[in-house]
Design an enzyme around this catalytic site. Structure first.
Site, PDB file in Angstrom:
ATOM      1  N   HIS A 128       0.816  -1.218   0.000  1.00 45.76           N
ATOM      2  CA  HIS A 128       0.000   0.000   0.000  1.00 45.76           C
ATOM      3  C   HIS A 128       0.853   1.274   0.000  1.00 45.76           C
ATOM      4  O   HIS A 128       0.305   2.368  -0.113  1.00 45.76           O
ATOM      5  CB  HIS A 128      -0.956   0.016   1.206  1.00 45.76           C
ATOM      6  CG  HIS A 128      -0.261   0.305   2.490  1.00 45.76           C
ATOM      7  ND1 HIS A 128       0.480  -0.645   3.162  1.00 45.76           N
ATOM      8  CD2 HIS A 128      -0.165   1.449   3.195  1.00 45.76           C
ATOM      9  CE1 HIS A 128       0.992  -0.085   4.250  1.00 45.76           C
ATOM     10  NE2 HIS A 128       0.618   1.178   4.292  1.00 45.76           N
ATOM     11  N   HIS A 158       1.707   6.878  -0.447  1.00 46.58           N
ATOM     12  CA  HIS A 158       0.951   6.062   0.504  1.00 46.58           C
ATOM     13  C   HIS A 158      -0.503   5.975   0.063  1.00 46.58           C
ATOM     14  O   HIS A 158      -1.242   6.957   0.162  1.00 46.58           O
ATOM     15  CB  HIS A 158       1.054   6.699   1.894  1.00 46.58           C
ATOM     16  CG  HIS A 158       0.554   5.837   3.001  1.00 46.58           C
ATOM     17  ND1 HIS A 158      -0.789   5.651   3.251  1.00 46.58           N
ATOM     18  CD2 HIS A 158       1.213   5.105   3.918  1.00 46.58           C
ATOM     19  CE1 HIS A 158      -0.931   4.851   4.291  1.00 46.58           C
ATOM     20  NE2 HIS A 158       0.262   4.506   4.712  1.00 46.58           N
TER      21      HIS A 158
END
Length: 170
Positions: A74, A89
């Site tokens: 992620h 992110h």
């Protein structure tokens, strides 16, 4: 006389490096203050911008090296040849998904080119699991003085629109 010229040259100010960073994801670029996580919105990770993604593809915003890929895919840190590092992110608290909904196309140490797909992510499944997909793009703190970061907000297309201009001394 020659030594005077030499000393003048040595007294010149340090070189300023400016880097324009392209959007790593298409969507709506917004201020970090709108990110629902104090770690990002409070600037604790560094300066930057966030993007509400309209498609689930994260690309390299410049030629560089993958410094780190988080195990759950992620998040990634990409390093420019100047030493500047960016944290990309995807979403808030998406680490809890343990990689579900994310497909990484890179590994730590990989050399990447601007526009290369880094991570694909399923916006619908992330949101269905109760997580936001807002994606912070952070100029990480490297222990030196913080660089000057200029942000550009609004609708952005990955690989085409400049979202950040970063200026730092060398």
């Amino acid at each position: 006389m020659f030594s005077k010229w030499k000393s003048k040259k040595e007294a010149q100010p340090s070189k300023i490096t400016t880097l324009e960073i392209l959007a790593p994801v298409s969507g709506q670029a917004v201020s970090l203050t709108g990110v629902p996580d104090e770690t990002f919105s409070g600037g604790h990770m560094g300066q930057g911008i966030a993007i509400e993604p309209s498609e689930g593809k994260l690309i390299a915003p410049f030629d560089g090296k993958i410094a780190h890929v988080v195990k759950s895919s992620h998040a990634v840190i990409i390093e420019h040849s100047s030493g500047l590092q960016l944290l990309l992110h995807i979403g808030m608290d998406t680490v809890s998904l343990k990689g579900s909904g994310f497909i990484s196309h890179i590994a730590s140490g990989d050399e990447v080119k601007a526009g290369q797909t880094l991570i694909e992510f399923d916006i619908a499944s992330i949101q269905a699991a109760g997580y936001q997909t807002i994606t912070p793009v952070i100029v990480t703190r490297n222990g030196e003085a913080d660089p000057e970061v200029v942000c550009r907000y609004g609708s952005v297309t990955a690989g085409k629109d400049i979202i950040l201009t970063v200026a730092s001394g060398q």
